[in-house]
Design a protein around this motif. Structure first.
Motif, PDB file in Angstrom:
ATOM      1  N   LEU A  28       0.831  -1.200   0.000  1.00 54.33           N
ATOM      2  CA  LEU A  28       0.000   0.000   0.000  1.00 54.33           C
ATOM      3  C   LEU A  28       0.866   1.250   0.000  1.00 54.33           C
ATOM      4  O   LEU A  28       1.802   1.374   0.790  1.00 54.33           O
ATOM      5  CB  LEU A  28      -0.911   0.014   1.223  1.00 54.33           C
ATOM      6  CG  LEU A  28      -1.918  -1.116   1.318  1.00 54.33           C
ATOM      7  CD1 LEU A  28      -2.717  -0.999   2.608  1.00 54.33           C
ATOM      8  CD2 LEU A  28      -2.847  -1.126   0.119  1.00 54.33           C
ATOM      9  N   ASN A  29       0.532   2.174  -0.878  1.00 60.32           N
ATOM     10  CA  ASN A  29       1.176   3.474  -0.953  1.00 60.32           C
ATOM     11  C   ASN A  29       0.146   4.522  -0.553  1.00 60.32           C
ATOM     12  O   ASN A  29      -0.953   4.552  -1.099  1.00 60.32           O
ATOM     13  CB  ASN A  29       1.682   3.740  -2.371  1.00 60.32           C
ATOM     14  CG  ASN A  29       2.308   5.114  -2.473  1.00 60.32           C
ATOM     15  OD1 ASN A  29       3.375   5.358  -1.947  1.00 60.32           O
ATOM     16  ND2 ASN A  29       1.625   6.023  -3.136  1.00 60.32           N
ATOM     17  N   CYS A  30       0.490   5.363   0.402  1.00 62.00           N
ATOM     18  CA  CYS A  30      -0.415   6.446   0.812  1.00 62.00           C
ATOM     19  C   CYS A  30      -0.201   7.637  -0.114  1.00 62.00           C
ATOM     20  O   CYS A  30       0.906   8.151  -0.237  1.00 62.00           O
ATOM     21  CB  CYS A  30      -0.135   6.856   2.250  1.00 62.00           C
ATOM     22  SG  CYS A  30      -0.539   5.586   3.455  1.00 62.00           S
ATOM     23  N   ASP A  31      -1.265   8.039  -0.738  1.00 61.35           N
ATOM     24  CA  ASP A  31      -1.240   9.133  -1.700  1.00 61.35           C
ATOM     25  C   ASP A  31      -1.520  10.461  -0.991  1.00 61.35           C
ATOM     26  O   ASP A  31      -2.062  10.480   0.108  1.00 61.35           O
ATOM     27  CB  ASP A  31      -2.322   8.858  -2.745  1.00 61.35           C
ATOM     28  CG  ASP A  31      -2.037   9.502  -4.080  1.00 61.35           C
ATOM     29  OD1 ASP A  31      -0.929  10.030  -4.270  1.00 61.35           O
ATOM     30  OD2 ASP A  31      -2.924   9.474  -4.926  1.00 61.35           O
ATOM     31  N   ASP A  32      -1.164  11.548  -1.627  1.00 64.72           N
ATOM     32  CA  ASP A  32      -1.539  12.906  -1.226  1.00 64.72           C
ATOM     33  C   ASP A  32      -0.872  13.412   0.045  1.00 64.72           C
ATOM     34  O   ASP A  32      -1.417  14.275   0.732  1.00 64.72           O
ATOM     35  CB  ASP A  32      -3.058  13.054  -1.112  1.00 64.72           C
ATOM     36  CG  ASP A  32      -3.766  12.855  -2.438  1.00 64.72           C
ATOM     37  OD1 ASP A  32      -3.079  12.735  -3.462  1.00 64.72           O
ATOM     38  OD2 ASP A  32      -4.996  12.824  -2.459  1.00 64.72           O
ATOM     39  N   LEU A  33       0.317  12.933   0.368  1.00 66.87           N
ATOM     40  CA  LEU A  33       1.073  13.519   1.476  1.00 66.87           C
ATOM     41  C   LEU A  33       1.317  14.981   1.130  1.00 66.87           C
ATOM     42  O   LEU A  33       1.719  15.306   0.012  1.00 66.87           O
ATOM     43  CB  LEU A  33       2.399  12.779   1.651  1.00 66.87           C
ATOM     44  CG  LEU A  33       3.255  13.218   2.831  1.00 66.87           C
ATOM     45  CD1 LEU A  33       2.608  12.785   4.141  1.00 66.87           C
ATOM     46  CD2 LEU A  33       4.651  12.632   2.716  1.00 66.87           C
ATOM     47  N   GLY A  34       1.054  15.861   2.068  1.00 69.49           N
ATOM     48  CA  GLY A  34       1.215  17.300   1.838  1.00 69.49           C
ATOM     49  C   GLY A  34      -0.095  18.026   1.673  1.00 69.49           C
ATOM     50  O   GLY A  34      -0.138  19.253   1.708  1.00 69.49           O
ATOM     51  N   LEU A  35      -1.193  17.286   1.506  1.00 66.21           N
ATOM     52  CA  LEU A  35      -2.502  17.925   1.305  1.00 66.21           C
ATOM     53  C   LEU A  35      -2.897  18.757   2.514  1.00 66.21           C
ATOM     54  O   LEU A  35      -3.294  19.910   2.385  1.00 66.21           O
ATOM     55  CB  LEU A  35      -3.570  16.877   1.010  1.00 66.21           C
ATOM     56  CG  LEU A  35      -4.935  17.408   0.634  1.00 66.21           C
ATOM     57  CD1 LEU A  35      -4.868  18.235  -0.643  1.00 66.21           C
ATOM     58  CD2 LEU A  35      -5.918  16.264   0.469  1.00 66.21           C
ATOM     59  N   SER A  54       4.666   2.913   1.721  1.00 60.10           N
ATOM     60  CA  SER A  54       5.313   4.119   1.219  1.00 60.10           C
ATOM     61  C   SER A  54       4.273   5.216   1.056  1.00 60.10           C
ATOM     62  O   SER A  54       3.093   5.016   1.306  1.00 60.10           O
ATOM     63  CB  SER A  54       5.995   3.839  -0.126  1.00 60.10           C
ATOM     64  OG  SER A  54       5.031   3.409  -1.068  1.00 60.10           O
ATOM     65  N   CYS A  55       4.738   6.374   0.593  1.00 58.38           N
ATOM     66  CA  CYS A  55       3.816   7.493   0.368  1.00 58.38           C
ATOM     67  C   CYS A  55       4.331   8.345  -0.785  1.00 58.38           C
ATOM     68  O   CYS A  55       5.452   8.186  -1.243  1.00 58.38           O
ATOM     69  CB  CYS A  55       3.660   8.333   1.631  1.00 58.38           C
ATOM     70  SG  CYS A  55       5.198   9.028   2.268  1.00 58.38           S
ATOM     71  N   SER A  56       3.459   9.252  -1.247  1.00 59.93           N
ATOM     72  CA  SER A  56       3.848  10.162  -2.323  1.00 59.93           C
ATOM     73  C   SER A  56       3.470  11.586  -1.943  1.00 59.93           C
ATOM     74  O   SER A  56       2.375  11.852  -1.473  1.00 59.93           O
ATOM     75  CB  SER A  56       3.207   9.751  -3.653  1.00 59.93           C
ATOM     76  OG  SER A  56       1.819   9.617  -3.518  1.00 59.93           O
ATOM     77  N   PRO A  78       9.831   5.478   3.111  1.00 52.51           N
ATOM     78  CA  PRO A  78      10.048   5.627   1.668  1.00 52.51           C
ATOM     79  C   PRO A  78       8.973   6.534   1.062  1.00 52.51           C
ATOM     80  O   PRO A  78       7.797   6.394   1.390  1.00 52.51           O
ATOM     81  CB  PRO A  78       9.926   4.202   1.119  1.00 52.51           C
ATOM     82  CG  PRO A  78       9.412   3.352   2.209  1.00 52.51           C
ATOM     83  CD  PRO A  78       9.369   4.139   3.468  1.00 52.51           C
ATOM     84  N   PHE A  79       9.405   7.440   0.213  1.00 51.77           N
ATOM     85  CA  PHE A  79       8.433   8.327  -0.435  1.00 51.77           C
ATOM     86  C   PHE A  79       8.876   8.658  -1.846  1.00 51.77           C
ATOM     87  O   PHE A  79      10.039   8.561  -2.194  1.00 51.77           O
ATOM     88  CB  PHE A  79       8.206   9.603   0.386  1.00 51.77           C
ATOM     89  CG  PHE A  79       9.330  10.596   0.299  1.00 51.77           C
ATOM     90  CD1 PHE A  79       9.257  11.666  -0.583  1.00 51.77           C
ATOM     91  CD2 PHE A  79      10.454  10.464   1.089  1.00 51.77           C
ATOM     92  CE1 PHE A  79      10.285  12.583  -0.664  1.00 51.77           C
ATOM     93  CE2 PHE A  79      11.489  11.375   1.013  1.00 51.77           C
ATOM     94  CZ  PHE A  79      11.406  12.435   0.130  1.00 51.77           C
ATOM     95  N   GLY A  80       7.898   9.027  -2.632  1.00 50.70           N
ATOM     96  CA  GLY A  80       8.126   9.496  -3.995  1.00 50.70           C
ATOM     97  C   GLY A  80       7.408  10.819  -4.170  1.00 50.70           C
ATOM     98  O   GLY A  80       6.862  11.375  -3.223  1.00 50.70           O
TER      99      GLY A  80
END
Length: 115
Positions: A28-35, A54-56, A78-80
């Motif tokens: 699972l990758n968590c989307d929208d980090l920074g929102l 991870s996250c993006s 880990p992030f992208g």
């Protein structure tokens, strides 16, 4: 004509992650980090607890600096980068990451947002 039962990367990825070649994995990758800050805290906690892998990061969002501070405190996460071209929410407006005077406004449809 021979056919493979696994994608070429499957068994190798499983091995690198410490699983048998035939294991089925869900990462699972968590989307929208920074929102926003609550989302940032939830994402980093989910990864630290092993719920997500991870996250993006959405760099133009207003809480991206907060997200970067969290990532700096937790280098194991880990992030992208989430390529963020438009904003779907009419109540949120994102300006450019560069200084306003360095950005050419090319479209009359772009919001005029102070940075």
């Amino acid at each position: 004509m021979a056919t493979a039962t696994h994608a070429p990367e499957g068994p190798r990825a499983n091995h690198l992650l410490g699983h048998p070649p035939d294991a089925r994995l869900l990462l699972l990758n968590c989307d929208d980090l920074g929102l926003d800050e609550p989302a940032n805290l939830a994402v980093t906690e989910a990864i630290r607890q092993g719920i997500a892998a991870s996250c993006s990061l959405m760099a133009p969002c207003h809480a991206a600096p907060h997200a970067l501070r969290l990532l700096r405190r937790h280098p194991e996460i880990p992030f992208g980068v989430h390529l963020t071209l438009v904003c779907e929410a009419p109540h949120l407006r994102w300006g450019p990451l560069a200084a306003r005077e360095r950005v050419t406004r090319r479209s009359p449809h772009l919001p005029d947002v102070p940075r």
